[in-house]
Design a protein around this motif. Sequence first.
Motif, mmCIF file in Angstrom:
data_model
loop_
_atom_site.group_PDB
_atom_site.id
_atom_site.type_symbol
_atom_site.label_atom_id
_atom_site.label_comp_id
_atom_site.label_asym_id
_atom_site.label_seq_id
_atom_site.Cartn_x
_atom_site.Cartn_y
_atom_site.Cartn_z
ATOM 1 N N SER A 185 0.817 -1.221 0.000
ATOM 2 C CA SER A 185 0.000 0.000 0.000
ATOM 3 C C SER A 185 0.852 1.274 0.000
ATOM 4 O O SER A 185 0.423 2.308 -0.518
ATOM 5 C CB SER A 185 -0.948 -0.003 1.198
ATOM 6 O OG SER A 185 -0.226 -0.001 2.425
ATOM 7 N N LYS A 186 2.055 1.219 0.570
ATOM 8 C CA LYS A 186 2.918 2.403 0.602
ATOM 9 C C LYS A 186 3.408 2.805 -0.782
ATOM 10 O O LYS A 186 3.919 3.903 -0.967
ATOM 11 C CB LYS A 186 4.117 2.149 1.525
ATOM 12 C CG LYS A 186 3.740 1.897 2.983
ATOM 13 C CD LYS A 186 2.984 3.060 3.593
ATOM 14 C CE LYS A 186 2.657 2.812 5.058
ATOM 15 N NZ LYS A 186 1.832 3.903 5.637
ATOM 16 N N GLN A 187 3.235 1.903 -1.742
ATOM 17 C CA GLN A 187 3.630 2.227 -3.111
ATOM 18 C C GLN A 187 2.515 2.935 -3.885
ATOM 19 O O GLN A 187 2.685 3.264 -5.060
ATOM 20 C CB GLN A 187 4.014 0.941 -3.851
ATOM 21 C CG GLN A 187 5.159 0.171 -3.211
ATOM 22 C CD GLN A 187 5.471 -1.121 -3.951
ATOM 23 O OE1 GLN A 187 5.233 -1.229 -5.157
ATOM 24 N NE2 GLN A 187 6.000 -2.098 -3.236
ATOM 25 N N VAL A 188 1.379 3.153 -3.225
ATOM 26 C CA VAL A 188 0.225 3.775 -3.877
ATOM 27 C C VAL A 188 0.031 5.184 -3.336
ATOM 28 O O VAL A 188 0.052 5.402 -2.118
ATOM 29 C CB VAL A 188 -1.047 2.941 -3.651
ATOM 30 C CG1 VAL A 188 -2.241 3.584 -4.346
ATOM 31 C CG2 VAL A 188 -0.844 1.512 -4.130
ATOM 32 N N ASN A 189 -0.168 6.136 -4.218
ATOM 33 C CA ASN A 189 -0.389 7.528 -3.819
ATOM 34 C C ASN A 189 -1.599 8.092 -4.554
ATOM 35 O O ASN A 189 -1.925 7.658 -5.677
ATOM 36 C CB ASN A 189 0.837 8.384 -4.139
ATOM 37 C CG ASN A 189 2.076 7.916 -3.406
ATOM 38 O OD1 ASN A 189 2.191 8.058 -2.192
ATOM 39 N ND2 ASN A 189 3.023 7.337 -4.155
ATOM 40 N N VAL A 190 -2.261 9.050 -3.926
ATOM 41 C CA VAL A 190 -3.369 9.728 -4.583
ATOM 42 C C VAL A 190 -2.861 10.401 -5.855
ATOM 43 O O VAL A 190 -1.829 11.067 -5.854
ATOM 44 C CB VAL A 190 -4.010 10.768 -3.638
ATOM 45 C CG1 VAL A 190 -5.055 11.591 -4.378
ATOM 46 C CG2 VAL A 190 -4.637 10.086 -2.433
ATOM 47 N N ASP A 192 -2.039 8.596 -8.551
ATOM 48 C CA ASP A 192 -1.411 7.539 -9.356
ATOM 49 C C ASP A 192 -2.422 6.937 -10.323
ATOM 50 O O ASP A 192 -3.625 6.850 -10.032
ATOM 51 C CB ASP A 192 -0.853 6.430 -8.465
ATOM 52 C CG ASP A 192 0.397 6.856 -7.721
ATOM 53 O OD1 ASP A 192 0.926 7.938 -8.028
ATOM 54 O OD2 ASP A 192 0.842 6.111 -6.820
ATOM 55 N N LYS A 249 -7.658 5.925 -11.803
ATOM 56 C CA LYS A 249 -6.873 6.921 -11.064
ATOM 57 C C LYS A 249 -7.187 6.791 -9.581
ATOM 58 O O LYS A 249 -8.357 6.637 -9.198
ATOM 59 C CB LYS A 249 -7.215 8.321 -11.554
ATOM 60 C CG LYS A 249 -6.444 9.440 -10.855
ATOM 61 C CD LYS A 249 -6.835 10.799 -11.432
ATOM 62 C CE LYS A 249 -6.073 11.934 -10.746
ATOM 63 N NZ LYS A 249 -6.436 13.253 -11.326
ATOM 64 N N VAL A 250 -6.166 6.845 -8.753
ATOM 65 C CA VAL A 250 -6.349 6.797 -7.310
ATOM 66 C C VAL A 250 -6.824 8.172 -6.840
ATOM 67 O O VAL A 250 -6.133 9.168 -7.022
ATOM 68 C CB VAL A 250 -5.047 6.409 -6.583
ATOM 69 C CG1 VAL A 250 -5.268 6.392 -5.068
ATOM 70 C CG2 VAL A 250 -4.553 5.041 -7.048
ATOM 71 N N ILE A 253 -7.278 7.395 -0.355
ATOM 72 C CA ILE A 253 -6.763 6.230 0.376
ATOM 73 C C ILE A 253 -7.184 6.361 1.830
ATOM 74 O O ILE A 253 -6.910 7.380 2.472
ATOM 75 C CB ILE A 253 -5.229 6.125 0.287
ATOM 76 C CG1 ILE A 253 -4.776 6.039 -1.178
ATOM 77 C CG2 ILE A 253 -4.733 4.901 1.063
ATOM 78 C CD1 ILE A 253 -3.264 6.059 -1.350
ATOM 79 N N TRP A 255 -6.291 4.867 5.078
ATOM 80 C CA TRP A 255 -5.277 4.015 5.698
ATOM 81 C C TRP A 255 -5.844 3.234 6.877
ATOM 82 O O TRP A 255 -5.447 2.094 7.124
ATOM 83 C CB TRP A 255 -4.078 4.847 6.146
ATOM 84 C CG TRP A 255 -3.404 5.567 5.017
ATOM 85 C CD1 TRP A 255 -3.487 6.888 4.709
ATOM 86 C CD2 TRP A 255 -2.571 4.979 4.005
ATOM 87 N NE1 TRP A 255 -2.759 7.172 3.584
ATOM 88 C CE2 TRP A 255 -2.173 6.023 3.135
ATOM 89 C CE3 TRP A 255 -2.122 3.683 3.770
ATOM 90 C CZ2 TRP A 255 -1.354 5.799 2.037
ATOM 91 C CZ3 TRP A 255 -1.300 3.467 2.663
ATOM 92 C CH2 TRP A 255 -0.919 4.512 1.816
ATOM 93 N N ILE A 260 -8.811 1.686 -0.935
ATOM 94 C CA ILE A 260 -8.344 2.554 -2.011
ATOM 95 C C ILE A 260 -9.548 2.938 -2.857
ATOM 96 O O ILE A 260 -10.284 2.068 -3.339
ATOM 97 C CB ILE A 260 -7.288 1.853 -2.887
ATOM 98 C CG1 ILE A 260 -6.077 1.445 -2.037
ATOM 99 C CG2 ILE A 260 -6.856 2.763 -4.029
ATOM 100 C CD1 ILE A 260 -5.056 0.644 -2.810
#
Length: 385
Positions: A185-190, A192, A249-250, A253, A255, A260
Amino acid sequence: MPIFSATFGSFTSISFLSASQSQSHLSPFVNFPHKLTVKTPWQWQWHHYHTAKVFFSGNTQIDQNPDAGLLQRPTPPDPQDDARQARRSSDWKAAKAYKDSGLIYNGRVEGFNSGGLLVRFYSILGFLPFPQLSPLHACKEPDKSIQEIAKGLLGSIISVKVILADEDNKKLIFSEKEAAWSKFSKQVNVGDIFEARVGYVEDYGAFVHLRFPDGLYRLTGLIHVSEVSWDLIHDVRDILKAGDEVRVKVVGIDWGKSRINLSIKQLEEDPLLETLDKVIPQDGLADSMSGGDSGGIEPLPGLETILEELLQEDGIFDVRISRQGFEKRVVSQDLQLWLSNAPPTNQRFTLLARAGRQVQEIHLTTSLDQEGIKRALQRVLERVP
Protein backbone atom coordinates in the motif's frame (compact mmCIF):
# COMPACT_ATOMS: atom_id res chain seq x y z
CA MET A 1 -24.12 -60.87 35.08
CA PRO A 2 -22.18 -60.02 31.88
CA ILE A 3 -18.60 -61.22 32.04
CA PHE A 4 -17.24 -60.12 28.63
CA SER A 5 -18.26 -59.05 25.17
CA ALA A 6 -16.76 -60.00 21.82
CA THR A 7 -17.02 -58.00 18.60
CA PHE A 8 -17.47 -60.08 15.44
CA GLY A 9 -17.52 -58.00 12.25
CA SER A 10 -20.56 -55.75 12.39
CA PHE A 11 -22.29 -57.25 15.48
CA THR A 12 -21.47 -57.81 19.14
CA SER A 13 -22.11 -61.08 20.98
CA ILE A 14 -22.73 -61.00 24.74
CA SER A 15 -22.28 -64.17 26.85
CA PHE A 16 -23.88 -64.52 30.28
CA LEU A 17 -22.11 -67.06 32.53
CA SER A 18 -22.94 -68.37 35.94
CA ALA A 19 -20.34 -69.10 38.56
CA SER A 20 -20.80 -72.84 38.09
CA GLN A 21 -20.08 -72.85 34.38
CA SER A 22 -16.67 -74.15 33.29
CA GLN A 23 -14.21 -72.63 30.84
CA SER A 24 -15.12 -75.25 28.24
CA HIS A 25 -18.44 -73.49 27.71
CA LEU A 26 -16.53 -70.59 26.23
CA SER A 27 -15.14 -72.52 23.29
CA PRO A 28 -17.91 -71.57 20.84
CA PHE A 29 -16.86 -67.96 21.36
CA VAL A 30 -13.08 -68.05 21.77
CA ASN A 31 -12.57 -70.33 18.76
CA PHE A 32 -14.32 -67.84 16.47
CA PRO A 33 -11.66 -66.52 14.07
CA HIS A 34 -12.21 -62.83 14.93
CA LYS A 35 -10.33 -61.03 17.64
CA LEU A 36 -11.81 -61.19 21.12
CA THR A 37 -11.59 -58.15 23.36
CA VAL A 38 -12.39 -58.48 27.03
CA LYS A 39 -13.61 -55.32 28.78
CA THR A 40 -15.45 -54.41 31.92
CA PRO A 41 -18.53 -52.26 31.31
CA TRP A 42 -17.03 -49.03 32.60
CA GLN A 43 -14.08 -49.25 30.20
CA TRP A 44 -16.21 -48.59 27.11
CA GLN A 45 -16.08 -45.14 25.62
CA TRP A 46 -18.20 -43.76 22.79
CA HIS A 47 -16.54 -41.55 20.19
CA HIS A 48 -18.67 -39.68 17.64
CA TYR A 49 -17.16 -37.72 14.72
CA HIS A 50 -18.77 -34.79 12.92
CA THR A 51 -19.13 -34.71 9.16
CA ALA A 52 -16.16 -33.10 7.42
CA LYS A 53 -14.45 -33.33 4.08
CA VAL A 54 -10.91 -32.00 4.05
CA PHE A 55 -8.17 -32.21 1.42
CA PHE A 56 -4.53 -32.35 2.48
CA SER A 57 -1.29 -32.18 0.55
CA GLY A 58 -0.67 -35.46 -1.25
CA ASN A 59 -4.32 -35.48 -2.41
CA THR A 60 -5.42 -37.40 0.64
CA GLN A 61 -9.12 -37.05 1.34
CA ILE A 62 -10.67 -37.73 4.71
CA ASP A 63 -14.41 -38.22 4.65
CA GLN A 64 -15.84 -38.84 8.10
CA ASN A 65 -19.23 -40.54 8.50
CA PRO A 66 -21.46 -38.81 11.08
CA ASP A 67 -23.32 -42.10 11.68
CA ALA A 68 -20.22 -44.10 12.47
CA GLY A 69 -19.63 -44.92 16.10
CA LEU A 70 -16.41 -46.37 17.48
CA LEU A 71 -15.91 -48.22 20.74
CA GLN A 72 -12.33 -48.24 21.87
CA ARG A 73 -10.22 -48.75 24.94
CA PRO A 74 -9.12 -45.50 26.59
CA THR A 75 -5.42 -44.94 26.13
CA PRO A 76 -3.29 -44.59 29.23
CA PRO A 77 -1.99 -41.11 30.02
CA ASP A 78 0.89 -40.08 27.77
CA PRO A 79 3.72 -38.45 29.69
CA GLN A 80 4.30 -36.19 26.64
CA ASP A 81 0.73 -34.81 26.70
CA ASP A 82 1.64 -32.10 29.17
CA ALA A 83 4.55 -31.02 27.00
CA ARG A 84 2.37 -30.92 23.88
CA GLN A 85 -0.33 -28.96 25.68
CA ALA A 86 2.24 -26.48 26.95
CA ARG A 87 3.55 -26.02 23.43
CA ARG A 88 0.07 -25.44 22.00
CA SER A 89 -0.68 -22.93 24.72
CA SER A 90 2.57 -21.15 23.89
CA ASP A 91 1.67 -21.16 20.17
CA TRP A 92 -1.74 -19.61 20.90
CA LYS A 93 0.04 -16.85 22.80
CA ALA A 94 2.31 -16.36 19.78
CA ALA A 95 -0.73 -16.15 17.49
CA LYS A 96 -2.27 -13.45 19.69
CA ALA A 97 1.04 -11.58 19.65
CA TYR A 98 1.05 -11.68 15.82
CA LYS A 99 -2.49 -10.34 15.76
CA ASP A 100 -1.77 -7.51 18.21
CA SER A 101 1.48 -6.49 16.50
CA GLY A 102 0.24 -6.82 12.91
CA LEU A 103 3.36 -8.76 11.92
CA ILE A 104 3.32 -10.89 8.78
CA TYR A 105 3.63 -14.66 9.20
CA ASN A 106 4.79 -17.02 6.47
CA GLY A 107 2.87 -20.28 6.78
CA ARG A 108 2.65 -23.50 4.80
CA VAL A 109 -0.63 -24.40 3.08
CA GLU A 110 -1.45 -27.93 4.27
CA GLY A 111 -4.99 -28.38 3.02
CA PHE A 112 -8.23 -26.77 1.94
CA ASN A 113 -11.97 -27.22 2.15
CA SER A 114 -14.97 -25.59 0.51
CA GLY A 115 -14.41 -22.32 2.38
CA GLY A 116 -10.67 -21.69 2.37
CA LEU A 117 -7.11 -22.85 2.97
CA LEU A 118 -5.68 -24.64 6.02
CA VAL A 119 -2.41 -22.96 6.99
CA ARG A 120 0.08 -24.27 9.53
CA PHE A 121 1.00 -21.96 12.41
CA TYR A 122 3.58 -23.93 14.45
CA SER A 123 1.52 -26.66 16.15
CA ILE A 124 -1.83 -25.08 15.23
CA LEU A 125 -3.73 -25.43 11.96
CA GLY A 126 -5.33 -22.09 11.08
CA PHE A 127 -7.89 -21.10 8.45
CA LEU A 128 -7.55 -18.65 5.54
CA PRO A 129 -11.02 -17.92 4.02
CA PHE A 130 -11.08 -17.62 0.25
CA PRO A 131 -12.38 -14.00 0.39
CA GLN A 132 -9.21 -13.12 2.32
CA LEU A 133 -6.91 -14.33 -0.46
CA SER A 134 -4.87 -11.77 -2.37
CA PRO A 135 -6.17 -11.04 -5.91
CA LEU A 136 -2.79 -12.26 -7.14
CA HIS A 137 -3.90 -15.89 -7.51
CA ALA A 138 -7.20 -15.39 -9.35
CA CYS A 139 -5.66 -12.83 -11.73
CA LYS A 140 -2.73 -15.12 -12.48
CA GLU A 141 -5.06 -18.01 -13.41
CA PRO A 142 -8.40 -16.40 -14.32
CA ASP A 143 -9.80 -19.53 -15.97
CA LYS A 144 -9.44 -21.72 -12.88
CA SER A 145 -12.06 -22.20 -10.18
CA ILE A 146 -11.23 -21.26 -6.59
CA GLN A 147 -10.98 -24.96 -5.71
CA GLU A 148 -8.46 -25.55 -8.49
CA ILE A 149 -6.46 -22.54 -7.32
CA ALA A 150 -6.52 -23.88 -3.75
CA LYS A 151 -5.31 -27.29 -4.89
CA GLY A 152 -2.40 -25.64 -6.68
CA LEU A 153 -1.40 -23.81 -3.50
CA LEU A 154 -0.96 -27.02 -1.46
CA GLY A 155 2.52 -27.15 0.02
CA SER A 156 3.34 -23.53 -0.81
CA ILE A 157 4.41 -20.84 1.65
CA ILE A 158 1.99 -17.94 1.91
CA SER A 159 2.35 -14.56 3.66
CA VAL A 160 -0.57 -13.82 5.96
CA LYS A 161 -1.68 -11.75 8.92
CA VAL A 162 -3.51 -13.14 11.94
CA ILE A 163 -6.92 -11.43 12.12
CA LEU A 164 -8.46 -13.69 14.81
CA ALA A 165 -6.77 -15.75 17.53
CA ASP A 166 -9.39 -17.26 19.85
CA GLU A 167 -7.87 -20.06 21.94
CA ASP A 168 -11.07 -20.74 23.89
CA ASN A 169 -13.04 -21.49 20.71
CA LYS A 170 -10.00 -22.84 18.86
CA LYS A 171 -10.32 -20.33 16.02
CA LEU A 172 -7.23 -19.05 14.22
CA ILE A 173 -8.08 -16.97 11.11
CA PHE A 174 -5.62 -15.51 8.60
CA SER A 175 -5.80 -12.86 5.87
CA GLU A 176 -3.49 -12.67 2.89
CA LYS A 177 -5.17 -9.43 1.79
CA GLU A 178 -4.08 -7.69 4.98
CA ALA A 179 -0.50 -8.90 4.53
CA ALA A 180 -0.49 -7.61 0.92
CA TRP A 181 -1.81 -4.25 2.13
CA SER A 182 1.09 -3.92 4.58
CA LYS A 183 3.60 -4.83 1.88
CA PHE A 184 2.36 -2.81 -1.09
CA SER A 185 0.00 0.00 0.00
CA LYS A 186 2.92 2.40 0.60
CA GLN A 187 3.63 2.23 -3.11
CA VAL A 188 0.22 3.77 -3.88
CA ASN A 189 -0.39 7.53 -3.82
CA VAL A 190 -3.37 9.73 -4.58
CA GLY A 191 -3.15 10.74 -8.23
CA ASP A 192 -1.41 7.54 -9.36
CA ILE A 193 -2.76 5.85 -12.47
CA PHE A 194 -2.97 2.03 -12.68
CA GLU A 195 -3.95 -0.58 -15.20
CA ALA A 196 -6.51 -2.76 -13.46
CA ARG A 197 -8.84 -5.73 -13.89
CA VAL A 198 -12.44 -5.79 -12.71
CA GLY A 199 -12.91 -8.46 -10.04
CA TYR A 200 -16.61 -8.19 -9.27
CA VAL A 201 -19.39 -5.63 -9.51
CA GLU A 202 -21.92 -4.52 -6.89
CA ASP A 203 -24.83 -2.09 -7.07
CA TYR A 204 -22.70 0.67 -5.54
CA GLY A 205 -19.59 0.19 -7.66
CA ALA A 206 -16.92 -2.12 -9.03
CA PHE A 207 -14.00 -3.71 -7.19
CA VAL A 208 -10.89 -3.80 -9.37
CA HIS A 209 -7.45 -5.32 -8.86
CA LEU A 210 -4.47 -3.01 -9.38
CA ARG A 211 -1.56 -4.21 -11.50
CA PHE A 212 1.81 -3.21 -10.07
CA PRO A 213 5.02 -2.57 -12.04
CA ASP A 214 6.05 -6.24 -11.61
CA GLY A 215 2.97 -7.22 -13.62
CA LEU A 216 1.18 -8.82 -10.66
CA TYR A 217 -2.17 -7.75 -9.23
CA ARG A 218 -1.43 -6.94 -5.61
CA LEU A 219 -4.24 -4.79 -4.19
CA THR A 220 -7.96 -4.20 -4.71
CA GLY A 221 -9.74 -0.84 -4.86
CA LEU A 222 -13.30 0.41 -5.34
CA ILE A 223 -14.65 2.47 -8.21
CA HIS A 224 -17.82 4.01 -6.80
CA VAL A 225 -20.74 4.22 -9.20
CA SER A 226 -20.35 8.01 -9.21
CA GLU A 227 -16.75 7.66 -10.43
CA VAL A 228 -17.42 5.33 -13.35
CA SER A 229 -18.57 7.95 -15.88
CA TRP A 230 -19.57 11.60 -16.19
CA ASP A 231 -22.89 10.40 -17.57
CA LEU A 232 -25.70 9.30 -15.29
CA ILE A 233 -25.47 5.53 -14.63
CA HIS A 234 -28.37 3.50 -13.30
CA ASP A 235 -26.55 0.15 -13.14
CA VAL A 236 -22.77 -0.26 -13.02
CA ARG A 237 -23.17 -3.63 -14.74
CA ASP A 238 -24.23 -1.78 -17.88
CA ILE A 239 -20.69 -0.38 -18.08
CA LEU A 240 -18.38 -2.87 -16.33
CA LYS A 241 -18.23 -6.63 -15.86
CA ALA A 242 -15.82 -9.07 -14.21
CA GLY A 243 -12.62 -9.52 -16.21
CA ASP A 244 -12.71 -6.13 -17.94
CA GLU A 245 -9.39 -4.34 -18.25
CA VAL A 246 -9.65 -0.69 -17.20
CA ARG A 247 -7.43 2.30 -16.48
CA VAL A 248 -8.05 3.97 -13.12
CA LYS A 249 -6.87 6.92 -11.06
CA VAL A 250 -6.35 6.80 -7.31
CA VAL A 251 -8.57 9.50 -5.81
CA GLY A 252 -8.42 8.55 -2.13
CA ILE A 253 -6.76 6.23 0.38
CA ASP A 254 -8.25 5.31 3.75
CA TRP A 255 -5.28 4.01 5.70
CA GLY A 256 -7.36 3.16 8.76
CA LYS A 257 -9.76 0.94 6.81
CA SER A 258 -7.23 -0.30 4.23
CA ARG A 259 -9.27 1.04 1.32
CA ILE A 260 -8.34 2.55 -2.01
CA ASN A 261 -10.87 4.74 -3.86
CA LEU A 262 -10.54 4.81 -7.62
CA SER A 263 -12.02 6.69 -10.55
CA ILE A 264 -12.35 6.11 -14.26
CA LYS A 265 -14.14 9.33 -15.12
CA GLN A 266 -11.40 11.55 -13.70
CA LEU A 267 -9.12 10.31 -16.45
CA GLU A 268 -11.55 11.91 -18.89
CA GLU A 269 -11.65 15.67 -18.91
CA ASP A 270 -15.01 17.16 -17.93
CA PRO A 271 -15.11 20.78 -19.09
CA LEU A 272 -17.28 21.77 -16.14
CA LEU A 273 -14.29 21.23 -13.85
CA GLU A 274 -12.44 23.98 -15.63
CA THR A 275 -13.42 27.53 -16.54
CA LEU A 276 -16.48 28.61 -18.47
CA ASP A 277 -14.29 29.15 -21.54
CA LYS A 278 -13.92 25.36 -21.77
CA VAL A 279 -17.55 24.69 -21.03
CA ILE A 280 -18.63 27.11 -23.76
CA PRO A 281 -15.61 27.83 -25.96
CA GLN A 282 -15.66 30.70 -28.41
CA ASP A 283 -16.09 28.50 -31.48
CA GLY A 284 -19.84 28.45 -32.06
CA LEU A 285 -20.66 25.66 -29.62
CA ALA A 286 -22.68 28.11 -27.53
CA ASP A 287 -25.92 29.59 -28.77
CA SER A 288 -25.43 32.74 -26.74
CA MET A 289 -23.07 34.34 -24.27
CA SER A 290 -23.49 37.15 -21.78
CA GLY A 291 -21.22 38.67 -19.23
CA GLY A 292 -21.07 41.29 -16.54
CA ASP A 293 -21.92 41.32 -12.90
CA SER A 294 -24.62 39.28 -11.19
CA GLY A 295 -27.05 42.21 -11.44
CA GLY A 296 -27.52 41.57 -15.15
CA ILE A 297 -27.90 37.78 -14.94
CA GLU A 298 -30.89 36.02 -13.46
CA PRO A 299 -29.71 33.10 -11.29
CA LEU A 300 -30.76 29.60 -12.18
CA PRO A 301 -33.82 28.32 -10.25
CA GLY A 302 -32.71 27.58 -6.68
CA LEU A 303 -29.26 29.12 -7.10
CA GLU A 304 -30.04 32.50 -5.52
CA THR A 305 -30.89 30.94 -2.16
CA ILE A 306 -27.69 28.92 -2.20
CA LEU A 307 -25.57 32.00 -2.91
CA GLU A 308 -27.25 33.90 -0.06
CA GLU A 309 -26.53 31.03 2.33
CA LEU A 310 -22.92 30.88 1.18
CA LEU A 311 -22.43 34.48 2.27
CA GLN A 312 -23.42 33.43 5.80
CA GLU A 313 -20.46 31.04 6.01
CA ASP A 314 -17.32 32.16 7.83
CA GLY A 315 -14.44 32.93 5.49
CA ILE A 316 -16.61 33.71 2.43
CA PHE A 317 -16.56 37.42 1.60
CA ASP A 318 -18.26 37.78 -1.78
CA VAL A 319 -20.30 35.60 -4.18
CA ARG A 320 -21.45 36.79 -7.60
CA ILE A 321 -22.43 35.41 -11.00
CA SER A 322 -19.88 36.62 -13.56
CA ARG A 323 -21.28 35.25 -16.83
CA GLN A 324 -23.47 32.57 -18.38
CA GLY A 325 -23.96 30.57 -21.54
CA PHE A 326 -25.88 27.71 -23.11
CA GLU A 327 -24.75 24.21 -24.07
CA LYS A 328 -26.10 22.35 -27.06
CA ARG A 329 -27.02 19.23 -25.13
CA VAL A 330 -28.90 18.69 -21.90
CA VAL A 331 -26.95 16.67 -19.34
CA SER A 332 -29.36 17.12 -16.42
CA GLN A 333 -32.43 19.20 -15.71
CA ASP A 334 -31.48 19.37 -12.01
CA LEU A 335 -29.30 22.14 -10.65
CA GLN A 336 -25.67 21.01 -10.38
CA LEU A 337 -22.80 22.84 -8.67
CA TRP A 338 -19.15 22.27 -9.51
CA LEU A 339 -15.98 23.64 -7.95
CA SER A 340 -13.37 24.36 -10.59
CA ASN A 341 -9.94 22.76 -10.28
CA ALA A 342 -8.39 25.98 -11.54
CA PRO A 343 -6.10 27.55 -8.90
CA PRO A 344 -7.54 30.61 -7.14
CA THR A 345 -6.58 34.13 -8.15
CA ASN A 346 -6.46 36.69 -5.32
CA GLN A 347 -8.48 34.36 -3.06
CA ARG A 348 -11.11 33.97 -5.79
CA PHE A 349 -12.37 30.52 -6.71
CA THR A 350 -14.70 29.58 -9.55
CA LEU A 351 -17.97 27.72 -9.12
CA LEU A 352 -20.04 26.48 -12.05
CA ALA A 353 -23.79 26.02 -11.89
CA ARG A 354 -25.64 24.04 -14.56
CA ALA A 355 -29.28 23.15 -15.15
CA GLY A 356 -30.60 21.93 -18.48
CA ARG A 357 -28.57 23.71 -21.18
CA GLN A 358 -27.82 26.81 -19.11
CA VAL A 359 -24.44 27.28 -17.40
CA GLN A 360 -23.43 30.10 -15.05
CA GLU A 361 -19.97 30.95 -13.77
CA ILE A 362 -19.79 32.14 -10.13
CA HIS A 363 -16.81 33.90 -8.55
CA LEU A 364 -16.32 33.13 -4.88
CA THR A 365 -13.97 35.36 -2.85
CA THR A 366 -12.87 33.54 0.26
CA SER A 367 -10.04 32.76 2.65
CA LEU A 368 -10.97 29.07 2.57
CA ASP A 369 -9.09 26.43 0.64
CA GLN A 370 -10.80 23.96 -1.71
CA GLU A 371 -11.64 21.48 1.05
CA GLY A 372 -13.04 24.31 3.19
CA ILE A 373 -15.25 25.47 0.32
CA LYS A 374 -16.53 21.92 -0.21
CA ARG A 375 -17.47 21.65 3.46
CA ALA A 376 -19.18 25.05 3.35
CA LEU A 377 -21.17 24.00 0.27
CA GLN A 378 -22.17 20.78 1.98
CA ARG A 379 -23.48 22.68 5.00
CA VAL A 380 -25.39 25.08 2.79
CA LEU A 381 -26.99 22.30 0.74
CA GLU A 382 -28.09 20.61 3.96
CA ARG A 383 -29.85 23.82 5.03
CA VAL A 384 -31.48 24.61 1.70
CA PRO A 385 -34.67 22.60 1.06
